[in-house]
Design a protein around this motif. Structure first.
Motif, PDB file in Angstrom:
ATOM      1  N   THR A 369       0.844  -1.195   0.000  1.00 42.14           N
ATOM      2  CA  THR A 369       0.000   0.000   0.000  1.00 42.14           C
ATOM      3  C   THR A 369       0.883   1.250   0.000  1.00 42.14           C
ATOM      4  O   THR A 369       1.840   1.341   0.770  1.00 42.14           O
ATOM      5  CB  THR A 369      -0.917   0.015   1.232  1.00 42.14           C
ATOM      6  OG1 THR A 369      -1.809  -1.098   1.151  1.00 42.14           O
ATOM      7  CG2 THR A 369      -1.723   1.298   1.291  1.00 42.14           C
ATOM      8  N   LYS A 370       0.569   2.181  -0.880  1.00 40.63           N
ATOM      9  CA  LYS A 370       1.363   3.397  -0.989  1.00 40.63           C
ATOM     10  C   LYS A 370       0.581   4.587  -0.435  1.00 40.63           C
ATOM     11  O   LYS A 370      -0.657   4.618  -0.511  1.00 40.63           O
ATOM     12  CB  LYS A 370       1.739   3.663  -2.450  1.00 40.63           C
ATOM     13  CG  LYS A 370       2.663   2.608  -3.052  1.00 40.63           C
ATOM     14  CD  LYS A 370       3.036   2.968  -4.480  1.00 40.63           C
ATOM     15  CE  LYS A 370       3.988   1.947  -5.091  1.00 40.63           C
ATOM     16  NZ  LYS A 370       4.376   2.317  -6.468  1.00 40.63           N
ATOM     17  N   SER A 371       1.284   5.571   0.082  1.00 43.20           N
ATOM     18  CA  SER A 371       0.624   6.731   0.670  1.00 43.20           C
ATOM     19  C   SER A 371       1.319   8.028   0.255  1.00 43.20           C
ATOM     20  O   SER A 371       2.497   8.038  -0.102  1.00 43.20           O
ATOM     21  CB  SER A 371       0.617   6.624   2.200  1.00 43.20           C
ATOM     22  OG  SER A 371       1.942   6.655   2.702  1.00 43.20           O
ATOM     23  N   PHE A 372       0.544   9.088   0.271  1.00 43.27           N
ATOM     24  CA  PHE A 372       1.080  10.430   0.065  1.00 43.27           C
ATOM     25  C   PHE A 372       0.169  11.394   0.808  1.00 43.27           C
ATOM     26  O   PHE A 372      -0.763  10.976   1.524  1.00 43.27           O
ATOM     27  CB  PHE A 372       1.199  10.773  -1.424  1.00 43.27           C
ATOM     28  CG  PHE A 372      -0.100  10.826  -2.187  1.00 43.27           C
ATOM     29  CD1 PHE A 372      -0.637  12.044  -2.583  1.00 43.27           C
ATOM     30  CD2 PHE A 372      -0.782   9.663  -2.524  1.00 43.27           C
ATOM     31  CE1 PHE A 372      -1.826  12.099  -3.294  1.00 43.27           C
ATOM     32  CE2 PHE A 372      -1.969   9.710  -3.242  1.00 43.27           C
ATOM     33  CZ  PHE A 372      -2.489  10.929  -3.620  1.00 43.27           C
ATOM     34  N   THR A 373       0.411  12.700   0.689  1.00 38.76           N
ATOM     35  CA  THR A 373      -0.321  13.698   1.470  1.00 38.76           C
ATOM     36  C   THR A 373      -0.896  14.767   0.560  1.00 38.76           C
ATOM     37  O   THR A 373      -0.220  15.235  -0.359  1.00 38.76           O
ATOM     38  CB  THR A 373       0.612  14.368   2.510  1.00 38.76           C
ATOM     39  OG1 THR A 373       1.133  13.366   3.377  1.00 38.76           O
ATOM     40  CG2 THR A 373      -0.137  15.403   3.337  1.00 38.76           C
ATOM     41  N   ILE A 374      -2.141  15.147   0.827  1.00 35.44           N
ATOM     42  CA  ILE A 374      -2.770  16.279   0.143  1.00 35.44           C
ATOM     43  C   ILE A 374      -2.699  17.474   1.086  1.00 35.44           C
ATOM     44  O   ILE A 374      -3.099  17.383   2.252  1.00 35.44           O
ATOM     45  CB  ILE A 374      -4.228  15.976  -0.225  1.00 35.44           C
ATOM     46  CG1 ILE A 374      -4.281  14.785  -1.173  1.00 35.44           C
ATOM     47  CG2 ILE A 374      -4.880  17.192  -0.868  1.00 35.44           C
ATOM     48  CD1 ILE A 374      -3.552  15.014  -2.472  1.00 35.44           C
ATOM     49  N   GLN A 375      -2.181  18.567   0.593  1.00 39.07           N
ATOM     50  CA  GLN A 375      -2.009  19.766   1.427  1.00 39.07           C
ATOM     51  C   GLN A 375      -2.790  20.937   0.844  1.00 39.07           C
ATOM     52  O   GLN A 375      -2.712  21.223  -0.349  1.00 39.07           O
ATOM     53  CB  GLN A 375      -0.535  20.145   1.524  1.00 39.07           C
ATOM     54  CG  GLN A 375      -0.276  21.397   2.368  1.00 39.07           C
ATOM     55  CD  GLN A 375       1.191  21.608   2.639  1.00 39.07           C
ATOM     56  OE1 GLN A 375       1.753  21.072   3.586  1.00 39.07           O
ATOM     57  NE2 GLN A 375       1.836  22.385   1.794  1.00 39.07           N
ATOM     58  N   ALA A 376      -3.551  21.611   1.708  1.00 37.93           N
ATOM     59  CA  ALA A 376      -4.286  22.828   1.333  1.00 37.93           C
ATOM     60  C   ALA A 376      -3.645  23.996   2.067  1.00 37.93           C
ATOM     61  O   ALA A 376      -3.500  23.962   3.293  1.00 37.93           O
ATOM     62  CB  ALA A 376      -5.760  22.705   1.692  1.00 37.93           C
ATOM     63  N   THR A 377      -3.267  25.043   1.326  1.00 33.79           N
ATOM     64  CA  THR A 377      -2.553  26.184   1.897  1.00 33.79           C
ATOM     65  C   THR A 377      -3.252  27.480   1.511  1.00 33.79           C
ATOM     66  O   THR A 377      -3.563  27.699   0.334  1.00 33.79           O
ATOM     67  CB  THR A 377      -1.093  26.220   1.394  1.00 33.79           C
ATOM     68  OG1 THR A 377      -0.462  24.974   1.694  1.00 33.79           O
ATOM     69  CG2 THR A 377      -0.320  27.352   2.055  1.00 33.79           C
ATOM     70  N   ALA A 378      -3.494  28.339   2.495  1.00 30.02           N
ATOM     71  CA  ALA A 378      -4.141  29.621   2.238  1.00 30.02           C
ATOM     72  C   ALA A 378      -3.317  30.432   1.248  1.00 30.02           C
ATOM     73  O   ALA A 378      -2.089  30.515   1.366  1.00 30.02           O
ATOM     74  CB  ALA A 378      -4.296  30.399   3.543  1.00 30.02           C
ATOM     75  N   ASN A 379      -4.005  31.039   0.272  1.00 32.05           N
ATOM     76  CA  ASN A 379      -3.316  31.851  -0.724  1.00 32.05           C
ATOM     77  C   ASN A 379      -3.742  33.309  -0.641  1.00 32.05           C
ATOM     78  O   ASN A 379      -2.903  34.195  -0.560  1.00 32.05           O
ATOM     79  CB  ASN A 379      -3.574  31.295  -2.130  1.00 32.05           C
ATOM     80  CG  ASN A 379      -2.806  32.017  -3.207  1.00 32.05           C
ATOM     81  OD1 ASN A 379      -3.270  33.006  -3.759  1.00 32.05           O
ATOM     82  ND2 ASN A 379      -1.596  31.556  -3.494  1.00 32.05           N
TER      83      ASN A 379
END
Length: 502
Positions: A369-379
């Protein structure tokens, strides 16, 4: 002699400790005045932190229209209605003239409406003369004039003479029977009892901005920090409580925040920008806090080839567009495992949620199983950042690799009358790997395979010899039994490898 009203229980949006005076100086002190049919008018001065009120001076009359003239350092005001006769007969009541000023009876005849000013330098009040009765007033510095409004009309008033000219009909406005005018962010803004409007400075057309959900708004002005400050009077069945609430207003969103309650009736506000006061070291309060960014999963674990989905959210709506950057941070899963480029999400005014989808890539290779990260950043118009994990499940059968022996070789030299070939003997078959023109290479055999090194004399596979000696990784071959072991020399080394899985 001045009279002071101390606000012992003032409810302000931020504590006195967090709102301290600064050594820096700012321009602007708030003034207010009360209205009332024939009542005594008092010009009030509100301190910069809105924590106390000073009764500055007695005006020529009460007023609901107050404006500061930046060029002459004057505060202008227009008289509230002053009745001479009433629509109910009171002749038999034998009332005194002072008692008649405060009667709860509609007037049938009134004194002329007049314009007056307070000279800040001399601290004196002067009556100018007749003018138009208005409920709001602001000084237009660009054109050196006063602008006032009635319930439905806009007027220009000459500050020197009181003469007035109609500028426009305002049309049907919500809450038009109360309110005030102010120049806010270089726009002429009308705040009525319920709604904020923008008046075009060229053609005086009216644009609705937003409802502010307050009632009985009476005054508006811009403070030292550029905030639009409004006042609303408080009234109940016993009559006026002679108290007012002070709010900060964003006219474009309609959002307000409470600053304080003051123990006087304020029917209009203005700001004397000639007075230096200590600057605020913190905002009075916040009408439109910037939303913070968060992210939550709709589907955060999928089998490869399926689509991940997330919701990017704002903690609160905002009256302008908000931009949030969303990106993928590689982990054990990389961009080879999903299809998602960094993107900018725009929330239109009022929106709080947006959905993103991330297609994953199906392949034929087994993996954990592979994983990564979704990041939301204020612009823009937002704050903070947030992360959410994403996982991709394998859908391929696990591969079992086969052990092999890898035979590496490199030609060194040949000193013989024969053109010999070097290689392997496997299952009684000769496999040629090198001759005198060879260089280097490798050959793989299953680890269980039995093999021998062999030299084909003069290149004849039916004439094989295994007469050689090792010296380190070098094989020294003899092809004619003359004992010199230099007829063919090759470097050889082996390694165990796994074959069959990537």
């Amino acid at each position: 002699m001045y009279r002071f009203f101390t606000l012992s229980s003032l409810a302000i949006a931020i504590s006195t400790a967090s709102l301290s005076l600064s050594a820096n100086e700012c321009k602007g002190e708030l003034y207010g005045i009360n209205a009332g049919r024939g009542e005594t008018g008092i010009l009030f001065k509100l301190n910069e932190q809105l924590q106390s009120v000073e009764a500055d001076s007695v005006a020529k009359f009460s007023s609901a229209a107050l404006a500061y003239d930046t060029q002459q350092n004057r505060i202008y005001y227009v008289s509230a209605p002053r009745a001479l006769d009433y629509k109910v007969d009171i002749s038999h009541l034998n009332l005194s003239s002072s008692e008649k000023k405060h009667l709860p009876i509609s007037g049938s005849r009134f004194k002329y409406t007049k314009l007056a000013f307070y000279d800040v330098n001399t601290q004196s009040h002067t009556e100018i003369g007749r003018t138009k009765g208005v409920i709001s007033l602001v000084f237009d510095e660009t054109n050196n004039r006063l602008i006032g409004s009635t319930f439905s009309e806009l007027y220009e008033i000459n500050p020197q003479t009181g003469e007035y000219t109609k500028l426009a009909d305002l049309g049907t406005l919500s809450g038009k029977y109360r309110g005030d005018l102010a120049f806010y962010e270089n726009e002429l803004v009308l705040v009525t009892s319920t709604t904020s409007y923008k008046i075009n400075k060229s053609d005086y057309s009216v644009e609705k901005l937003a409802k502010h959900n307050l009632t009985a708004v009476t005054g508006a002005t811009v403070d030292q920090a550029g905030n639009l400050i409004i006042s609303r009077t408080k009234i109940n069945d016993l009559g006026h409580t002679n108290k007012s609430d002070i709010y900060k207003l964003n006219p474009y969103s309609g959002n307000t925040c409470f600053i304080s309650e003051v123990p006087v009736r304020l029917n209009d506000l203005t700001t004397n920008t000639s007075i230096s006061t200590a600057c605020y070291t913190a905002p009075l309060c916040e009408t439109d806090p910037l939303p913070s960014v968060s992210i939550s999963a709709i589907e955060d674990t999928v089998t490869e080839g399926q689509t991940l989905s997330f919701t990017v959210s704002l903690s609160n709506s905002y009256y302008q567009n908000v931009e949030v950057e969303v990106s993928a941070i590689e982990g054990t899963a990389t961009s080879a495992d999903y299809n998602f480029a960094t993107q900018l999400i725009t929330f239109t005014a009022g929106e709080t949620d947006s959905t993103i989808e991330i297609p994953t890539i199906d392949n034929a290779e087994f993996s954990e199983t592979k994983s990564f990260t979704i990041q939301a950043t204020a612009n823009s118009n937002s704050t903070g950042n947030a992360n959410a994990p994403a996982m991709i499940l394998n859908d391929d059968a696990e591969c079992t690799p086969t052990p092999y022996t890898k035979i590496n070789y490199q030609f060194v030299s040949e000193s013989a009358g024969y053109n010999n070939d070097w290689g392997l003997k496997v299952n009684n078959q000769f496999i040629k790997l090198l001759d005198e023109y060879g260089g280097s290479g490798s050959y793989q055999l299953p680890a269980s395979t039995q093999f021998d090194y062999a030299l084909a004399l003069n290149g004849n596979a039916s004439k094989l010899t295994n007469n050689f000696r090792w010296h380190g990784q070098k094989q020294y071959w003899e092809d004619q039994n003359d004992g010199d072991y230099n007829d063919f020399v090759v470097t050889v080394w082996t390694e165990q490898i796994q074959v069959g899985c990537n």
